[in-house]
Design an enzyme around this catalytic site. Structure first.
Site, PDB file in Angstrom:
ATOM      1  N   ALA A 124       3.222  13.157   5.747  1.00 16.19           N
ATOM      2  CA  ALA A 124       1.893  12.938   5.163  1.00 16.19           C
ATOM      3  C   ALA A 124       1.412  11.544   5.561  1.00 16.19           C
ATOM      4  O   ALA A 124       1.406  10.622   4.753  1.00 16.19           O
ATOM      5  CB  ALA A 124       1.937  13.099   3.652  1.00 16.19           C
ATOM      6  N   GLY A 125       1.085  11.405   6.850  1.00 18.13           N
ATOM      7  CA  GLY A 125       0.533  10.144   7.347  1.00 18.13           C
ATOM      8  C   GLY A 125      -0.924  10.386   7.692  1.00 18.13           C
ATOM      9  O   GLY A 125      -1.828  10.065   6.913  1.00 18.13           O
ATOM     10  N   SER A 126      -1.136  11.041   8.821  1.00 21.23           N
ATOM     11  CA  SER A 126      -2.524  11.391   9.200  1.00 21.23           C
ATOM     12  C   SER A 126      -3.119  12.340   8.176  1.00 21.23           C
ATOM     13  O   SER A 126      -4.296  12.243   7.836  1.00 21.23           O
ATOM     14  CB  SER A 126      -2.530  12.060  10.574  1.00 21.23           C
ATOM     15  OG  SER A 126      -2.026  11.179  11.532  1.00 21.23           O
ATOM     16  N   MET A 162       0.477   4.756   0.495  1.00 17.95           N
ATOM     17  CA  MET A 162      -0.243   5.976   0.877  1.00 17.95           C
ATOM     18  C   MET A 162       0.669   6.930   1.634  1.00 17.95           C
ATOM     19  O   MET A 162       0.975   8.006   1.163  1.00 17.95           O
ATOM     20  CB  MET A 162      -1.460   5.624   1.730  1.00 17.95           C
ATOM     21  CG  MET A 162      -2.484   4.769   1.012  1.00 17.95           C
ATOM     22  SD  MET A 162      -4.059   4.875   1.834  1.00 17.95           S
ATOM     23  CE  MET A 162      -4.736   3.281   1.530  1.00 17.95           C
ATOM     24  N   SER A 163       1.152   6.517   2.826  1.00 20.68           N
ATOM     25  CA  SER A 163       1.877   7.437   3.717  1.00 20.68           C
ATOM     26  C   SER A 163       3.197   7.914   3.115  1.00 20.68           C
ATOM     27  O   SER A 163       3.853   7.197   2.358  1.00 20.68           O
ATOM     28  CB  SER A 163       2.196   6.739   5.040  1.00 20.68           C
ATOM     29  OG  SER A 163       1.054   6.136   5.566  1.00 20.68           O
ATOM     30  N   GLU A 164       3.547   9.135   3.521  1.00 18.66           N
ATOM     31  CA  GLU A 164       4.854   9.711   3.165  1.00 18.66           C
ATOM     32  C   GLU A 164       5.375  10.459   4.383  1.00 18.66           C
ATOM     33  O   GLU A 164       4.637  10.667   5.355  1.00 18.66           O
ATOM     34  CB  GLU A 164       4.696  10.714   2.004  1.00 18.66           C
ATOM     35  CG  GLU A 164       4.200  10.078   0.730  1.00 18.66           C
ATOM     36  CD  GLU A 164       4.064  11.081  -0.405  1.00 18.66           C
ATOM     37  OE1 GLU A 164       4.591  12.205  -0.304  1.00 18.66           O
ATOM     38  OE2 GLU A 164       3.434  10.709  -1.407  1.00 18.66           O
ATOM     39  N   LEU A 217       0.840  -1.203   0.000  1.00 17.38           N
ATOM     40  CA  LEU A 217       0.000   0.000   0.000  1.00 17.38           C
ATOM     41  C   LEU A 217       0.864   1.238   0.000  1.00 17.38           C
ATOM     42  O   LEU A 217       1.660   1.430   0.929  1.00 17.38           O
ATOM     43  CB  LEU A 217      -0.831   0.053   1.276  1.00 17.38           C
ATOM     44  CG  LEU A 217      -2.128  -0.723   1.348  1.00 17.38           C
ATOM     45  CD1 LEU A 217      -2.776  -0.460   2.693  1.00 17.38           C
ATOM     46  CD2 LEU A 217      -3.056  -0.318   0.216  1.00 17.38           C
ATOM     47  N   GLU A 255     -10.039  -1.806   5.211  1.00 10.01           N
ATOM     48  CA  GLU A 255      -8.746  -1.837   5.909  1.00 10.01           C
ATOM     49  C   GLU A 255      -8.921  -1.785   7.419  1.00 10.01           C
ATOM     50  O   GLU A 255      -8.090  -2.284   8.163  1.00 10.01           O
ATOM     51  CB  GLU A 255      -7.897  -0.654   5.428  1.00 10.01           C
ATOM     52  CG  GLU A 255      -6.489  -0.690   5.987  1.00 10.01           C
ATOM     53  CD  GLU A 255      -5.581   0.396   5.440  1.00 10.01           C
ATOM     54  OE1 GLU A 255      -5.936   1.037   4.434  1.00 10.01           O
ATOM     55  OE2 GLU A 255      -4.515   0.595   6.037  1.00 10.01           O
ATOM     56  N   ARG A 256      -9.994  -1.147   7.884  1.00 13.43           N
ATOM     57  CA  ARG A 256     -10.085  -0.865   9.319  1.00 13.43           C
ATOM     58  C   ARG A 256     -10.993  -1.787  10.119  1.00 13.43           C
ATOM     59  O   ARG A 256     -10.928  -1.780  11.342  1.00 13.43           O
ATOM     60  CB  ARG A 256     -10.568   0.584   9.510  1.00 13.43           C
ATOM     61  CG  ARG A 256      -9.549   1.577   9.060  1.00 13.43           C
ATOM     62  CD  ARG A 256     -10.053   3.004   9.156  1.00 13.43           C
ATOM     63  NE  ARG A 256      -8.942   3.919   8.897  1.00 13.43           N
ATOM     64  CZ  ARG A 256      -9.092   5.201   8.592  1.00 13.43           C
ATOM     65  NH1 ARG A 256     -10.307   5.727   8.517  1.00 13.43           N
ATOM     66  NH2 ARG A 256      -8.042   5.958   8.388  1.00 13.43           N
TER      67      ARG A 256
HETATM   68  C1  LIG Z   1       2.959  -1.220  11.556  1.00 14.72           C
HETATM   69  C2  LIG Z   1       2.619  -0.145  10.552  1.00 14.72           C
HETATM   70  C3  LIG Z   1       2.418  -0.485   9.219  1.00 14.72           C
HETATM   71  C4  LIG Z   1       2.160   0.510   8.271  1.00 14.72           C
HETATM   72  N1  LIG Z   1       2.026   0.146   6.959  1.00 14.72           N
HETATM   73  C5  LIG Z   1       1.781   1.091   6.037  1.00 14.72           C
HETATM   74  C6  LIG Z   1       1.685   0.749   4.650  1.00 14.72           C
HETATM   75  O1  LIG Z   1       1.839  -0.423   4.268  1.00 14.72           O
HETATM   76  N2  LIG Z   1       1.448   1.720   3.749  1.00 14.72           N
HETATM   77  C7  LIG Z   1       1.275   3.018   4.121  1.00 14.72           C
HETATM   78  O2  LIG Z   1       1.010   3.847   3.263  1.00 14.72           O
HETATM   79  N3  LIG Z   1       1.389   3.401   5.431  1.00 14.72           N
HETATM   80  C8  LIG Z   1       1.657   2.466   6.382  1.00 14.72           C
HETATM   81  N4  LIG Z   1       1.788   2.835   7.708  1.00 14.72           N
HETATM   82  C9  LIG Z   1       1.751   4.252   8.064  1.00 14.72           C
HETATM   83  C10 LIG Z   1       0.530   4.654   8.877  1.00 14.72           C
HETATM   84  O3  LIG Z   1      -0.626   4.686   8.108  1.00 14.72           O
HETATM   85  C11 LIG Z   1       0.879   6.008   9.517  1.00 14.72           C
HETATM   86  O4  LIG Z   1       1.880   5.760  10.483  1.00 14.72           O
HETATM   87  C12 LIG Z   1      -0.293   6.673  10.191  1.00 14.72           C
HETATM   88  O5  LIG Z   1      -1.263   7.052   9.260  1.00 14.72           O
HETATM   89  C13 LIG Z   1       0.152   7.904  11.004  1.00 14.72           C
HETATM   90  O6  LIG Z   1       0.928   8.759  10.234  1.00 14.72           O
HETATM   91  P1  LIG Z   1       2.347   9.263  10.757  1.00 14.72           P
HETATM   92  O7  LIG Z   1       3.141   8.075  11.186  1.00 14.72           O
HETATM   93  O8  LIG Z   1       2.920  10.149   9.720  1.00 14.72           O
HETATM   94  O9  LIG Z   1       2.039  10.080  12.091  1.00 14.72           O
HETATM   95  P2  LIG Z   1       1.552  11.586  12.162  1.00 14.72           P
HETATM   96  O10 LIG Z   1       0.461  11.814  11.193  1.00 14.72           O
HETATM   97  O11 LIG Z   1       2.736  12.483  12.119  1.00 14.72           O
HETATM   98  O12 LIG Z   1       0.937  11.637  13.622  1.00 14.72           O
HETATM   99  C14 LIG Z   1       1.749  11.687  14.789  1.00 14.72           C
HETATM  100  C15 LIG Z   1       0.820  11.767  15.993  1.00 14.72           C
HETATM  101  O13 LIG Z   1       0.037  12.969  15.930  1.00 14.72           O
HETATM  102  C16 LIG Z   1      -1.351  12.664  16.002  1.00 14.72           C
HETATM  103  N5  LIG Z   1      -2.107  13.530  15.112  1.00 14.72           N
HETATM  104  C17 LIG Z   1      -1.790  13.860  13.832  1.00 14.72           C
HETATM  105  N6  LIG Z   1      -2.758  14.658  13.323  1.00 14.72           N
HETATM  106  C18 LIG Z   1      -3.695  14.830  14.288  1.00 14.72           C
HETATM  107  C19 LIG Z   1      -4.938  15.510  14.355  1.00 14.72           C
HETATM  108  N7  LIG Z   1      -5.408  16.211  13.314  1.00 14.72           N
HETATM  109  N8  LIG Z   1      -5.646  15.434  15.511  1.00 14.72           N
HETATM  110  C20 LIG Z   1      -5.180  14.725  16.568  1.00 14.72           C
HETATM  111  N9  LIG Z   1      -3.998  14.053  16.564  1.00 14.72           N
HETATM  112  C21 LIG Z   1      -3.282  14.089  15.436  1.00 14.72           C
HETATM  113  C22 LIG Z   1      -1.464  11.225  15.530  1.00 14.72           C
HETATM  114  O14 LIG Z   1      -2.612  10.598  16.068  1.00 14.72           O
HETATM  115  C23 LIG Z   1      -0.180  10.595  16.049  1.00 14.72           C
HETATM  116  O15 LIG Z   1      -0.341  10.189  17.383  1.00 14.72           O
HETATM  117  C24 LIG Z   1       2.058   1.866   8.673  1.00 14.72           C
HETATM  118  C25 LIG Z   1       2.251   2.207  10.020  1.00 14.72           C
HETATM  119  C26 LIG Z   1       2.535   1.224  10.951  1.00 14.72           C
HETATM  120  C27 LIG Z   1       2.752   1.640  12.398  1.00 14.72           C
END
Ligand SMILES: Cc1cc2nc3c(=O)[nH]c(=O)nc-3n(C[C@H](O)[C@H](O)[C@H](O)COP(=O)(O)OP(=O)(O)OC[C@H]3O[C@@H](n4cnc5c(N)ncnc54)[C@H](O)[C@@H]3O)c2cc1C
Length: 386
Positions: free
Chosen positions: A137-139, A132-134, A130, A250-251
């Protein structure tokens, strides 16, 4: 004390299937074809085992027969994956493809894409990652910087995806990329999805090791990767809509509550064998079991809604928030009541090994697939509170 959770049946028709899967699992474990583990849907990459499941028609169960699946539907698929997860079977290789790429192809794919990928997914010959994340650019997925630029006959892809589970093993990745510059008034517009061959020379896969030393994650870099027009998934510009539709798949599945189930069952076995288990310890496990049972009802009702063609994204967010916290609570309970048991990945003691894997992986449960804070935002919006 007996463990009743996995014995709750959907209906009589499912009993036969459930018994078949259990018999298969028992035989595979006793023959040493897999060792039960926690988080096996993410960490247990075993193509040969996936091929065994495919040969029994247990991958691609929701894919119609005309595309190589068994067309049995989401509820029968649920029974199979629930049993495999509860047993800690290594299902990671085909997981993403079976769970969400196949439904996405069925919904948005061209006839050519369906014929090219679905039979291979159902026969465990095409594994997907997948994209998606960068970084940054996760959340906030709308902040992605990976860009696809239109060229003659296709698109040039540039950028980098992060935290790509299994990217170093998978054949292909569905990549979310910007096909239009960000519009500050409509940040979620202008994104599109592409099916990208991960073996292409313009794709570099850099490992990112977990704190346990395991290689699970990757950074996947695209440098002028040429993607043909045939590889556009769905409609250019509709990437956000398509991705959010995938998220319910996914969820909401049983993997969001069963990642630590092998540890829970091992704890039961240990306490069953111990003559001196206290009332408090038994009560703690009983409380976990009753939670698991309620969560299972929620997860199954979402599987039914998906089968009916509904889009239960708010319910899926609730299921993942509650389910992943339950998974972590199993680990916390184990650490508390098994005080003195050492979490050792190389231990020959099953409980120590399972506890080690579960404890090391548990911080990621509430992050992957959207963090719990973000999910609560989805729920708040769904309730009209935002
Ligand atoms: C085991 C694992 C497998 C994964 N596999 C994949 C994959 O295969 N493909 C892929 O694309 N991604 C993958 N991911 C990435 C995952 O989707 C992201 O880690 C997740 O979406 C969070 O993004 P981030 O790590 O950038 O954290 P951030 O977005 O930087 O967030 C950091 C913290 O801030 C909080 N936060 C951020 N924004 C807000 C808001 N608006 N309000 C309140 N709190 C907030 C978050 O809840 C978090 O606690 C994986 C992650 C893990 C841990």
């Amino acid at each position: 004390m007996t463990l009743a959770l996995a014995a709750v049946d959907v209906d009589a028709a499912m009993d036969t299937l459930r018994s078949e899967v259990r018999a298969f699992i028992a035989e595979a474990v006793s023959a040493g074809r897999f060792v039960p583990d926690c988080d096996s849907w993410l960490a247990g990459w075993a193509p040969a085992f996936s091929a065994e499941l495919a040969a029994r028609g247990w991958i691609g169960m929701a894919i119609p027969r005309e595309y190589g699946g068994s067309g049995r539907g989401s509820l029968e698929r649920y029974v199979v994956i629930e049993e495999l997860l509860a047993a800690g079977a290594p299902v990671a290789a085909h997981w993403i493809a079976d769970r969400q790429i196949a439904p996405a192809l069925l919904r948005y794919g061209t006839e050519q894409q369906k014929q090219a990928y679905l039979p291979k997914i159902a026969s465990a010959r095409a594994f997907f990652a997948l994209g998606m994340s960068e970084a940054d650019a996760g959340s906030d997925l709308a902040a992605i910087r990976t860009k696809a630029t239109k060229v003659e006959g296709g698109w040039r892809l540039n950028g980098a995806k992060l935290w790509t589970s299994g990217g170093h093993h998978a054949h292909a990745m569905v990549v979310l990329a910007r096909t239009c510059p960000v519009d500050a008034q409509a940040r979620h517009s202008g994104m599109s999805q592409f099916i990208v061959d991960l073996r292409a020379s313009e794709v570099t896969i850099n490992p990112i090791l977990l704190m346990s030393g395991e290689h699970h994650f990757n950074e996947v870099v695209f440098e002028d990767a040429l993607v043909s027009d045939d590889a556009v998934l769905g409609t250019i510009g509709d990437g956000w809509k398509q991705v959010t539709a995938e998220l319910a798949y996914e969820r909401s599945g049983p993997e969001r509550l069963l990642s630590t189930f092998p540890l829970l069952t091992a704890m039961f076995r240990r306490l069953e064998a111990a003559a001196d288990a206290s009332e408090a310890e038994l009560a703690a496990l009983g409380a976990l079991l009753s939670r698991a049972r309620s969560l299972r009802e929620i997860s199954m009702s979402i599987a039914s809604a998906l089968q009916r063609g509904e889009a239960p994204d708010v319910a899926a967010a609730v299921a993942k928030d509650l389910g992943t916290r339950f998974e972590q609570d199993v680990v916390d309970t184990a650490l508390r009541i098994l005080d003195g048991v050492c979490a050792d990945p190389s231990s020959s003691d099953e409980l120590e090994r399972l506890l080690s894997r579960a404890a090391l992986h548990s911080p990621g449960f509430t992050l992957r697939g959207g963090t719990n804070e973000i999910l609560r935002g989805v729920v708040a919006r769904g309730l009209g509170l935002r």
